[in-house]
Design a protein around this motif. Sequence first.
Motif, short mmCIF file in Angstrom:
data_model
loop_
_atom_site.label_atom_id
_atom_site.label_comp_id
_atom_site.label_asym_id
_atom_site.label_seq_id
_atom_site.Cartn_x
_atom_site.Cartn_y
_atom_site.Cartn_z
N PHE A 46 12.64 -6.09 -13.02
CA PHE A 46 13.27 -5.93 -11.71
C PHE A 46 13.29 -4.47 -11.28
CE2 PHE A 46 15.57 -10.15 -12.26
CZ PHE A 46 14.80 -10.78 -11.31
N ASN A 47 13.54 -3.55 -12.21
CA ASN A 47 13.50 -2.13 -11.87
C ASN A 47 12.10 -1.72 -11.43
OD1 ASN A 47 16.19 -1.75 -12.40
ND2 ASN A 47 15.86 -1.09 -14.50
N GLN A 48 11.08 -2.29 -12.05
CA GLN A 48 9.70 -1.97 -11.70
C GLN A 48 9.38 -2.41 -10.27
OE1 GLN A 48 6.81 -4.26 -13.83
NE2 GLN A 48 5.08 -3.18 -12.95
N ILE A 49 9.76 -3.62 -9.90
CA ILE A 49 9.39 -4.16 -8.59
C ILE A 49 10.31 -3.63 -7.49
CG2 ILE A 49 10.75 -6.30 -8.68
CD1 ILE A 49 7.16 -6.19 -7.47
N GLN A 50 11.54 -3.29 -7.80
CA GLN A 50 12.48 -2.84 -6.78
C GLN A 50 12.14 -1.46 -6.23
OE1 GLN A 50 16.33 -3.12 -8.62
NE2 GLN A 50 16.49 -5.32 -8.25
N THR A 51 11.31 -0.70 -6.92
CA THR A 51 10.95 0.63 -6.42
C THR A 51 10.01 0.55 -5.23
OG1 THR A 51 9.10 0.85 -7.95
CG2 THR A 51 11.24 1.67 -8.69
N TRP A 52 9.36 -0.59 -5.02
CA TRP A 52 8.40 -0.74 -3.93
C TRP A 52 9.11 -1.22 -2.67
CZ3 TRP A 52 3.71 1.22 -4.42
CH2 TRP A 52 3.23 1.45 -5.71
N GLN A 53 8.85 -0.52 -1.57
CA GLN A 53 9.45 -0.84 -0.28
C GLN A 53 8.37 -1.17 0.73
OE1 GLN A 53 12.83 -0.94 0.11
NE2 GLN A 53 12.93 -0.46 -2.07
N GLN A 66 -5.20 -9.97 6.33
CA GLN A 66 -3.90 -9.31 6.46
C GLN A 66 -3.80 -8.24 5.39
OE1 GLN A 66 -0.33 -11.65 7.36
NE2 GLN A 66 0.48 -10.89 5.44
N GLN A 67 -3.35 -7.08 5.79
CA GLN A 67 -3.17 -5.97 4.86
C GLN A 67 -1.72 -5.52 4.93
OE1 GLN A 67 -5.49 -2.48 5.75
NE2 GLN A 67 -5.57 -1.90 3.60
N ILE A 68 -1.06 -5.51 3.79
CA ILE A 68 0.36 -5.15 3.71
C ILE A 68 0.48 -3.85 2.92
CG2 ILE A 68 2.62 -5.89 2.88
CD1 ILE A 68 1.54 -8.78 3.23
N TRP A 69 1.30 -2.95 3.44
CA TRP A 69 1.48 -1.64 2.80
C TRP A 69 2.87 -1.54 2.19
CZ3 TRP A 69 -2.31 1.82 2.12
CH2 TRP A 69 -3.47 1.62 2.84
N LEU A 70 2.90 -1.17 0.90
CA LEU A 70 4.14 -0.91 0.19
C LEU A 70 4.11 0.54 -0.29
CD1 LEU A 70 4.38 -4.08 -2.08
CD2 LEU A 70 5.37 -3.76 0.17
N ALA A 71 5.28 1.14 -0.43
CA ALA A 71 5.35 2.52 -0.92
C ALA A 71 6.43 2.62 -1.99
CB ALA A 71 5.65 3.47 0.22
N SER A 72 6.16 3.49 -2.97
CA SER A 72 7.11 3.79 -4.04
C SER A 72 7.00 5.26 -4.36
CB SER A 72 6.79 2.95 -5.27
OG SER A 72 7.59 3.34 -6.35
N GLN A 73 8.05 6.00 -4.09
CA GLN A 73 8.06 7.45 -4.27
C GLN A 73 6.86 8.04 -3.53
OE1 GLN A 73 8.34 7.61 -8.51
NE2 GLN A 73 10.45 6.91 -8.50
N ASN A 74 5.88 8.61 -4.18
CA ASN A 74 4.73 9.18 -3.50
C ASN A 74 3.47 8.34 -3.67
OD1 ASN A 74 6.08 11.38 -2.42
ND2 ASN A 74 5.81 12.59 -4.29
N GLU A 75 3.62 7.07 -3.98
CA GLU A 75 2.48 6.18 -4.17
C GLU A 75 2.45 5.14 -3.05
OE1 GLU A 75 1.34 4.78 -8.22
OE2 GLU A 75 3.37 5.44 -8.66
N TRP A 76 1.24 4.84 -2.61
CA TRP A 76 1.03 3.80 -1.61
C TRP A 76 0.25 2.66 -2.24
CZ3 TRP A 76 2.90 3.55 3.34
CH2 TRP A 76 3.55 4.69 3.80
#
Length: 124
Positions: A46-53, A66-76
Motif C-alpha cells: 500500500f505504501n508503494q502504490i499510494q505514492t503515485w498520484q 488512452q494514456q494516463i499519467w501518474l507522478a510520484s516525487q520526481n518520477e512520471w
Amino acid sequence: MKNYLYIGLVSVSISYFNVYAEQKIIRDPFYPQYQTSCHEQKNTLFNQIQTWQYKGHIKHNDKNYQQIWLASQNEWLDILGNMDPNILLPWQIHSLLNDKIIFQAMLPQYCQESISWTISLNEP
C-alpha cells in the motif's frame, strides 16, 4: 578387492555430495531467510502504490487509445491501455474504467489473498 574399494569410494562420494548439496541450498541467496507477515506485506504494498498520484490523461477520438499519467516525487509514469507498468510490480491493472483505475496485487501463497487499490481519474 578393487571392486569393493571402488564401490566404497563411490558410496562415500555420493553421501558427501548429498550432505553438501543440502548445505548449499540453505545458503542459497535466493532462499528466503524469513517470512514477513501478511499484514507487513500489505502495508509495504500500500505504501508503494499510494505514492503515485493521478496527473492527467489523453484520450484520442477513436476512444481505443488512452494514456494516463501518474507522478510520484520526481518520477512520471504513463499507462497505455491495460499494459501493466513494470515499476509498479507486483501491482497489476485489474480494471481501467472511465473514472478510476483499480490495481490489484497478489500476496504470497501463504497469505492466500490479494489486495486492491483504486486511483481516481478526476482532475487533480
